[in-house]
Design a protein around this motif. Sequence first.
Motif, PDB file in Angstrom:
ATOM      1  N   LEU A  70      44.690  38.649  50.763  1.00 36.16           N
ATOM      2  CA  LEU A  70      43.357  39.074  51.178  1.00 36.16           C
ATOM      3  C   LEU A  70      43.169  38.713  52.648  1.00 36.16           C
ATOM      4  O   LEU A  70      43.230  37.535  53.012  1.00 36.16           O
ATOM      5  CB  LEU A  70      42.287  38.399  50.317  1.00 36.16           C
ATOM      6  N   SER A  71      42.949  39.709  53.484  1.00 36.62           N
ATOM      7  CA  SER A  71      42.898  39.495  54.933  1.00 36.62           C
ATOM      8  C   SER A  71      41.495  39.635  55.506  1.00 36.62           C
ATOM      9  O   SER A  71      41.313  39.587  56.722  1.00 36.62           O
ATOM     10  CB  SER A  71      43.836  40.486  55.634  1.00 36.62           C
ATOM     11  N   ARG A  72      40.493  39.816  54.631  1.00 36.12           N
ATOM     12  CA  ARG A  72      39.118  40.003  55.104  1.00 36.12           C
ATOM     13  C   ARG A  72      38.157  39.467  54.063  1.00 36.12           C
ATOM     14  O   ARG A  72      38.534  39.167  52.930  1.00 36.12           O
ATOM     15  CB  ARG A  72      38.847  41.492  55.331  1.00 36.12           C
ATOM     16  N   VAL A  73      36.913  39.351  54.452  1.00 36.88           N
ATOM     17  CA  VAL A  73      35.885  38.910  53.517  1.00 36.88           C
ATOM     18  C   VAL A  73      35.570  40.047  52.538  1.00 36.88           C
ATOM     19  O   VAL A  73      35.442  41.204  52.932  1.00 36.88           O
ATOM     20  CB  VAL A  73      34.608  38.483  54.267  1.00 36.88           C
ATOM     21  N   SER A  74      35.463  39.702  51.282  1.00 38.99           N
ATOM     22  CA  SER A  74      35.163  40.672  50.234  1.00 38.99           C
ATOM     23  C   SER A  74      33.951  40.169  49.451  1.00 38.99           C
ATOM     24  O   SER A  74      33.156  39.377  49.956  1.00 38.99           O
ATOM     25  CB  SER A  74      36.384  40.863  49.334  1.00 38.99           C
ATOM     26  N   SER A  75      33.798  40.632  48.221  1.00 40.76           N
ATOM     27  CA  SER A  75      32.646  40.248  47.401  1.00 40.76           C
ATOM     28  C   SER A  75      32.999  40.388  45.927  1.00 40.76           C
ATOM     29  O   SER A  75      33.969  41.062  45.559  1.00 40.76           O
ATOM     30  CB  SER A  75      31.439  41.133  47.726  1.00 40.76           C
ATOM     31  N   ILE A  76      32.180  39.759  45.090  1.00 40.67           N
ATOM     32  CA  ILE A  76      32.350  39.902  43.647  1.00 40.67           C
ATOM     33  C   ILE A  76      32.165  41.363  43.240  1.00 40.67           C
ATOM     34  O   ILE A  76      32.878  41.884  42.373  1.00 40.67           O
ATOM     35  CB  ILE A  76      31.354  39.007  42.891  1.00 40.67           C
ATOM     36  N   GLU A  77      31.242  42.055  43.891  1.00 39.03           N
ATOM     37  CA  GLU A  77      31.011  43.462  43.579  1.00 39.03           C
ATOM     38  C   GLU A  77      32.253  44.305  43.872  1.00 39.03           C
ATOM     39  O   GLU A  77      32.600  45.200  43.093  1.00 39.03           O
ATOM     40  CB  GLU A  77      29.817  43.988  44.377  1.00 39.03           C
ATOM     41  N   GLU A  78      32.936  43.996  44.975  1.00 39.78           N
ATOM     42  CA  GLU A  78      34.150  44.748  45.295  1.00 39.78           C
ATOM     43  C   GLU A  78      35.259  44.419  44.305  1.00 39.78           C
ATOM     44  O   GLU A  78      36.066  45.294  43.947  1.00 39.78           O
ATOM     45  CB  GLU A  78      34.597  44.465  46.723  1.00 39.78           C
ATOM     46  N   CYS A  79      35.296  43.180  43.846  1.00 35.28           N
ATOM     47  CA  CYS A  79      36.259  42.826  42.797  1.00 35.28           C
ATOM     48  C   CYS A  79      35.974  43.614  41.524  1.00 35.28           C
ATOM     49  O   CYS A  79      36.901  44.054  40.828  1.00 35.28           O
ATOM     50  CB  CYS A  79      36.199  41.332  42.497  1.00 35.28           C
ATOM     51  N   ALA A  80      34.694  43.781  41.208  1.00 35.44           N
ATOM     52  CA  ALA A  80      34.337  44.556  40.023  1.00 35.44           C
ATOM     53  C   ALA A  80      34.797  46.002  40.169  1.00 35.44           C
ATOM     54  O   ALA A  80      35.275  46.613  39.202  1.00 35.44           O
ATOM     55  CB  ALA A  80      32.824  44.497  39.792  1.00 35.44           C
ATOM     56  N   GLU A  81      34.668  46.554  41.368  1.00 35.24           N
ATOM     57  CA  GLU A  81      35.171  47.905  41.607  1.00 35.24           C
ATOM     58  C   GLU A  81      36.682  47.955  41.409  1.00 35.24           C
ATOM     59  O   GLU A  81      37.208  48.904  40.805  1.00 35.24           O
ATOM     60  CB  GLU A  81      34.815  48.346  43.023  1.00 35.24           C
ATOM     61  N   ALA A  82      37.389  46.935  41.898  1.00 32.12           N
ATOM     62  CA  ALA A  82      38.844  46.884  41.702  1.00 32.12           C
ATOM     63  C   ALA A  82      39.180  46.771  40.222  1.00 32.12           C
ATOM     64  O   ALA A  82      40.138  47.387  39.739  1.00 32.12           O
ATOM     65  CB  ALA A  82      39.437  45.716  42.484  1.00 32.12           C
ATOM     66  N   GLY A  83      38.398  45.980  39.495  1.00 28.50           N
ATOM     67  CA  GLY A  83      38.618  45.870  38.059  1.00 28.50           C
ATOM     68  C   GLY A  83      38.455  47.205  37.360  1.00 28.50           C
ATOM     69  O   GLY A  83      39.254  47.564  36.474  1.00 28.50           O
ATOM     70  N   ALA A  84      37.435  47.964  37.741  1.00 26.16           N
ATOM     71  CA  ALA A  84      37.236  49.288  37.153  1.00 26.16           C
ATOM     72  C   ALA A  84      38.385  50.228  37.497  1.00 26.16           C
ATOM     73  O   ALA A  84      38.809  51.053  36.664  1.00 26.16           O
ATOM     74  CB  ALA A  84      35.906  49.871  37.639  1.00 26.16           C
TER      75      ALA A  84
END
Length: 276
Positions: A70-84
């Motif tokens: 991970l090379s940048r700041v992300s979010s729990i919401e973006e993780c949820a999108e990745a999970g989907a």
Amino acid sequence: MNHTDAPVQTRFRTSLGDIAATVMGSGPYAVLWHGMFVDGDSWGSVVEALAPHRTLVVLDGPGYGASTPLSRVSSIEECAEAGAQIIEQLGGDGRVDWVGAAWGGHVGMTMAALFPDTVRSLVAVSSPVEPIDPVFRIKLIIANQILAHFGPIAHLRHVIHDAQLIPPHAKDRSMTAVIDHALNRAPRRSIAATVTSFIINRGDASHRLPRITAPTLLITGDDRGEWTPDVMDAAASRIPDARTLVIESARTLVPVEQPAELAAGIVDFWQSLDAR
């Protein structure tokens, strides 16, 4: 993707890079997403008991293990999108039983609220819904700057051991090795980015609880600090279909500290759902 009994290594393309996974077991899909400072290996003592009941997709979260750093700041919401995105690539009926520890539990709660059609059931282990304490947040920002520049030096590793494990377990090398291996395996700036993204910047998720319609099991250790049994029960009361479980002699890293008890609780939950 075909179900398999023997472990198979695979990768999923997501908005957070390639996510590495080990797939094993049989039956409907269950996705396992670990907590912070460890990787998919942290489920090692749990999966044998779960595999007869589900096809397990054991992930290395973004920035950890064999996944893309991970090379940048992300979010729990973006993780949820990745999970989907991962669930879509799995195929099947497009729904999974989600099992998340700490970070993975936060991702699962967010998925269940934002992408309800993807989550058949939710298990969230040691996943407080409140933001971290402001004083602790400042200390963590300082520690994370050290981590980004110097990596997981001994002092930082010991602090993480104490935060993840109850005192006797923090002296157990078989348990601390799970943490140390994951920290040494991932690039230091990748770990630091995950700490900023998913701990330091963690927001209040309590508003999402009433939107979680999937059957839910919330689990905590008896020494979790801010996620006490009473606080967890209050959160569960806001989820339409939720139950709770407290596992003794555990802090944050429940899959490593009490794998047998955790697996038994998850299997009992799944079997109750299968019987509906």
